[in-house]
Design a protein around this motif. Structure first.
Motif, PDB file in Angstrom:
ATOM      1  N   LYS A 154      40.081  56.124  45.648  1.00 55.78           N
ATOM      2  CA  LYS A 154      38.437  56.068  46.758  1.00 55.78           C
ATOM      3  C   LYS A 154      37.306  56.077  45.233  1.00 55.78           C
ATOM      4  CE  LYS A 154      39.412  54.891  50.834  1.00 55.78           C
ATOM      5  NZ  LYS A 154      39.679  56.413  51.765  1.00 55.78           N
ATOM      6  N   GLY A 155      36.612  55.348  45.261  1.00 53.76           N
ATOM      7  CA  GLY A 155      35.603  55.532  44.983  1.00 53.76           C
ATOM      8  C   GLY A 155      35.575  54.179  43.546  1.00 53.76           C
ATOM      9  N   LYS A 156      37.313  53.621  43.618  1.00 54.16           N
ATOM     10  CA  LYS A 156      37.582  52.563  42.357  1.00 54.16           C
ATOM     11  C   LYS A 156      37.929  51.200  42.981  1.00 54.16           C
ATOM     12  CE  LYS A 156      38.811  56.067  38.720  1.00 54.16           C
ATOM     13  NZ  LYS A 156      40.230  56.124  38.007  1.00 54.16           N
ATOM     14  N   VAL A 157      37.589  50.378  42.436  1.00 57.38           N
ATOM     15  CA  VAL A 157      37.957  48.583  42.417  1.00 57.38           C
ATOM     16  C   VAL A 157      38.910  48.794  42.366  1.00 57.38           C
ATOM     17  CG1 VAL A 157      37.571  46.490  42.185  1.00 57.38           C
ATOM     18  CG2 VAL A 157      35.739  47.593  42.285  1.00 57.38           C
ATOM     19  N   TRP A 158      40.150  48.171  42.915  1.00 56.85           N
ATOM     20  CA  TRP A 158      41.072  47.820  42.366  1.00 56.85           C
ATOM     21  C   TRP A 158      42.370  46.536  42.693  1.00 56.85           C
ATOM     22  CZ3 TRP A 158      45.882  49.094  45.867  1.00 56.85           C
ATOM     23  CH2 TRP A 158      44.819  49.584  47.590  1.00 56.85           C
ATOM     24  N   VAL A 159      43.042  46.009  41.851  1.00 54.12           N
ATOM     25  CA  VAL A 159      42.796  44.809  42.509  1.00 54.12           C
ATOM     26  C   VAL A 159      44.975  45.253  42.634  1.00 54.12           C
ATOM     27  CG1 VAL A 159      43.850  42.457  41.242  1.00 54.12           C
ATOM     28  CG2 VAL A 159      42.030  43.506  40.620  1.00 54.12           C
ATOM     29  N   ALA A 160      45.592  44.093  43.034  1.00 52.11           N
ATOM     30  CA  ALA A 160      47.372  44.802  44.027  1.00 52.11           C
ATOM     31  C   ALA A 160      48.072  43.644  44.016  1.00 52.11           C
ATOM     32  CB  ALA A 160      47.058  45.421  45.148  1.00 52.11           C
ATOM     33  N   ASN A 161      49.149  43.858  43.834  1.00 49.39           N
ATOM     34  CA  ASN A 161      50.077  42.797  44.325  1.00 49.39           C
ATOM     35  C   ASN A 161      51.121  43.518  43.707  1.00 49.39           C
ATOM     36  OD1 ASN A 161      50.930  43.336  41.617  1.00 49.39           O
ATOM     37  ND2 ASN A 161      51.066  41.152  40.942  1.00 49.39           N
ATOM     38  N   PHE A 162      52.574  42.459  44.783  1.00 54.85           N
ATOM     39  CA  PHE A 162      53.696  42.736  45.324  1.00 54.85           C
ATOM     40  C   PHE A 162      54.866  41.960  43.788  1.00 54.85           C
ATOM     41  CE2 PHE A 162      50.934  43.959  48.691  1.00 54.85           C
ATOM     42  CZ  PHE A 162      50.846  44.875  49.332  1.00 54.85           C
ATOM     43  N   ILE A 163      55.630  42.805  44.109  1.00 47.88           N
ATOM     44  CA  ILE A 163      56.479  42.413  42.634  1.00 47.88           C
ATOM     45  C   ILE A 163      58.030  43.157  43.155  1.00 47.88           C
ATOM     46  CG2 ILE A 163      54.677  41.647  41.619  1.00 47.88           C
ATOM     47  CD1 ILE A 163      56.918  44.195  40.364  1.00 47.88           C
ATOM     48  N   PHE A 164      59.013  42.362  41.784  1.00 52.92           N
ATOM     49  CA  PHE A 164      60.072  43.367  42.316  1.00 52.92           C
ATOM     50  C   PHE A 164      61.325  42.719  41.574  1.00 52.92           C
ATOM     51  CE2 PHE A 164      62.005  39.812  44.329  1.00 52.92           C
ATOM     52  CZ  PHE A 164      62.812  39.384  44.081  1.00 52.92           C
ATOM     53  N   THR A 165      61.572  43.647  39.619  1.00 55.27           N
ATOM     54  CA  THR A 165      61.947  43.814  38.414  1.00 55.27           C
ATOM     55  C   THR A 165      62.790  42.800  39.162  1.00 55.27           C
ATOM     56  OG1 THR A 165      63.784  45.770  38.817  1.00 55.27           O
ATOM     57  CG2 THR A 165      61.264  45.571  38.235  1.00 55.27           C
ATOM     58  N   LEU A 219      44.606  39.591  32.653  1.00 59.86           N
ATOM     59  CA  LEU A 219      43.794  40.133  34.186  1.00 59.86           C
ATOM     60  C   LEU A 219      43.380  41.193  33.462  1.00 59.86           C
ATOM     61  CD1 LEU A 219      41.500  40.516  35.774  1.00 59.86           C
ATOM     62  CD2 LEU A 219      43.077  41.731  37.800  1.00 59.86           C
ATOM     63  N   GLN A 220      44.263  42.772  32.791  1.00 62.76           N
ATOM     64  CA  GLN A 220      44.523  43.706  32.578  1.00 62.76           C
ATOM     65  C   GLN A 220      43.193  43.597  31.399  1.00 62.76           C
ATOM     66  OE1 GLN A 220      47.827  46.195  30.888  1.00 62.76           O
ATOM     67  NE2 GLN A 220      46.399  48.019  31.747  1.00 62.76           N
ATOM     68  N   ALA A 221      43.604  41.953  29.944  1.00 63.59           N
ATOM     69  CA  ALA A 221      43.397  42.047  29.382  1.00 63.59           C
ATOM     70  C   ALA A 221      41.843  42.193  29.072  1.00 63.59           C
ATOM     71  CB  ALA A 221      44.313  41.401  27.836  1.00 63.59           C
ATOM     72  N   LYS A 222      41.638  40.581  30.129  1.00 62.62           N
ATOM     73  CA  LYS A 222      40.093  40.280  30.045  1.00 62.62           C
ATOM     74  C   LYS A 222      39.173  41.194  30.227  1.00 62.62           C
ATOM     75  CE  LYS A 222      37.610  36.142  31.130  1.00 62.62           C
ATOM     76  NZ  LYS A 222      36.888  35.367  30.162  1.00 62.62           N
ATOM     77  N   LEU A 223      39.556  41.975  31.399  1.00 60.69           N
ATOM     78  CA  LEU A 223      39.011  43.470  31.594  1.00 60.69           C
ATOM     79  C   LEU A 223      38.228  44.087  30.686  1.00 60.69           C
ATOM     80  CD1 LEU A 223      40.905  44.732  35.193  1.00 60.69           C
ATOM     81  CD2 LEU A 223      38.248  44.090  35.099  1.00 60.69           C
ATOM     82  N   LYS A 224      39.568  44.589  29.448  1.00 65.92           N
ATOM     83  CA  LYS A 224      39.084  44.872  28.214  1.00 65.92           C
ATOM     84  C   LYS A 224      38.505  44.510  27.687  1.00 65.92           C
ATOM     85  CE  LYS A 224      41.225  47.293  24.429  1.00 65.92           C
ATOM     86  NZ  LYS A 224      43.065  47.687  23.773  1.00 65.92           N
ATOM     87  N   ALA A 225      38.412  43.407  27.737  1.00 69.95           N
ATOM     88  CA  ALA A 225      36.706  41.969  26.318  1.00 69.95           C
ATOM     89  C   ALA A 225      36.423  42.305  27.352  1.00 69.95           C
ATOM     90  CB  ALA A 225      38.577  40.909  26.319  1.00 69.95           C
ATOM     91  N   GLU A 226      35.931  42.161  28.755  1.00 68.41           N
ATOM     92  CA  GLU A 226      34.631  42.543  28.683  1.00 68.41           C
ATOM     93  C   GLU A 226      33.853  43.529  28.973  1.00 68.41           C
ATOM     94  OE1 GLU A 226      33.766  39.127  31.477  1.00 68.41           O
ATOM     95  OE2 GLU A 226      35.361  37.778  31.254  1.00 68.41           O
ATOM     96  N   GLY A 227      34.524  44.617  28.409  1.00 66.46           N
ATOM     97  CA  GLY A 227      34.481  45.987  29.124  1.00 66.46           C
ATOM     98  C   GLY A 227      33.691  46.272  30.170  1.00 66.46           C
ATOM     99  N   ILE A 228      34.975  46.070  31.340  1.00 69.04           N
ATOM    100  CA  ILE A 228      34.543  46.821  32.583  1.00 69.04           C
ATOM    101  C   ILE A 228      35.818  47.421  32.390  1.00 69.04           C
ATOM    102  CG2 ILE A 228      34.964  45.718  34.819  1.00 69.04           C
ATOM    103  CD1 ILE A 228      34.772  43.119  34.083  1.00 69.04           C
ATOM    104  N   LYS A 229      35.035  48.362  33.462  1.00 72.48           N
ATOM    105  CA  LYS A 229      35.639  49.758  33.300  1.00 72.48           C
ATOM    106  C   LYS A 229      35.883  50.143  34.855  1.00 72.48           C
ATOM    107  CE  LYS A 229      34.545  51.825  28.840  1.00 72.48           C
ATOM    108  NZ  LYS A 229      33.525  52.905  28.764  1.00 72.48           N
ATOM    109  N   ASP A 230      37.123  51.628  35.045  1.00 74.88           N
ATOM    110  CA  ASP A 230      37.467  51.989  36.555  1.00 74.88           C
ATOM    111  C   ASP A 230      37.583  50.902  36.964  1.00 74.88           C
ATOM    112  OD1 ASP A 230      36.015  54.630  36.547  1.00 74.88           O
ATOM    113  OD2 ASP A 230      34.275  53.602  36.009  1.00 74.88           O
ATOM    114  N   VAL A 231      38.828  49.737  37.097  1.00 76.57           N
ATOM    115  CA  VAL A 231      39.125  48.891  37.310  1.00 76.57           C
ATOM    116  C   VAL A 231      40.533  48.967  37.257  1.00 76.57           C
ATOM    117  CG1 VAL A 231      39.503  46.747  38.352  1.00 76.57           C
ATOM    118  CG2 VAL A 231      37.027  47.230  37.818  1.00 76.57           C
ATOM    119  N   GLU A 232      41.379  49.955  38.153  1.00 76.34           N
ATOM    120  CA  GLU A 232      42.437  50.494  38.553  1.00 76.34           C
ATOM    121  C   GLU A 232      43.831  48.840  39.099  1.00 76.34           C
ATOM    122  OE1 GLU A 232      44.146  53.106  37.413  1.00 76.34           O
ATOM    123  OE2 GLU A 232      42.082  53.749  37.498  1.00 76.34           O
TER     124      GLU A 232
END
Length: 212
Positions: free
Chosen positions: A70-81, A97-110
């Protein structure tokens, strides 16, 4: 002549004052228009699917709950190993997506990857799987620790997506979409999770939710 000069000077002063007031007023209107336009940004064709409360276990044997997100934006998917096909590119896309978020300095995304084969996917197995994709676990959790029926109902009720493990075989039927969830815990948009993965669109929508 002196009176005429004084009148002219007075008029000139009033005209200058009036011009300055007009410019100031126009400047304020322009600022309001810009602020209003920015504030009115919205995700097109957004969803409104509240995510059910949950408390699951991540790859480090730690509890992760909806309350934690709560209080954070997050992105989800459903997978299995043990997946033979789509889960590999889906997880690769989450890594991008994780790498892109870091490259653009976007924080507080789970980032959350729900296992849909919890009997097989123990925390240790999920950790090994995540390591293959160089996952940074500071904001990416792989979740397990529930019954098969629980994740199937959870996926349907909260994300409107299919998860079904047949009685025979080791493959699980499931949707391949990614979901974007806002700070209140509501799914606001879904995206193709495979070849046409719209990473720039997801980033754009995250910025809208975070009022960038």
């Amino acid at each position: 002549m002196i009176k005429y000069y004084k009148v002219q000077s007075y008029r000139k002063g009033m005209d200058e004052m009036f011009s300055k007031k007009i410019l100031a007023t126009m400047g304020m209107i322009l600022i309001l228009v810009i602020v209003t336009a920015c504030g009115n940004q919205a995700i097109p064709n957004s969803k409104d699917w509240p995510v059910e409360d949950f408390t699951f276990t991540n790859q480090d044997n730690e509890k992760v709950s909806l309350k934690d997100l709560k209080g954070k934006v997050w992105v989800a998917n459903f997978i299995f190993t043990n997946c033979n096909d789509v889960c590999l590119p889906m997880t690769a896309n989450m890594s991008k997506l994780q790498a892109k978020l870091k490259a653009e300095g976007i924080k507080d995304v789970e980032l959350i990857s729900f296992s849909i084969d919890p009997t097989v996917d123990s925390p240790e197995v999920l950790k090994q799987f995540g390591d293959k994709f160089k996952a940074n676990y500071s904001n990416w959790d792989f979740l397990t620790g529930y019954e098969q029926a629980t994740i199937e109902e959870f996926a349907e009720n909260s994300f409107k997506t299919l998860v079904k493990k047949p009685e025979t075989g080791d493959q699980v039927l499931h949707g391949t979409s990614f979901a974007l969830i806002n700070e209140e815990g509501t799914v606001v948009q879904t995206y193709a999770g495979l070849e046409s993965f719209p990473i720039d669109e997801i980033i754009k929508h995250i910025k809208i939710l975070q009022n960038y």
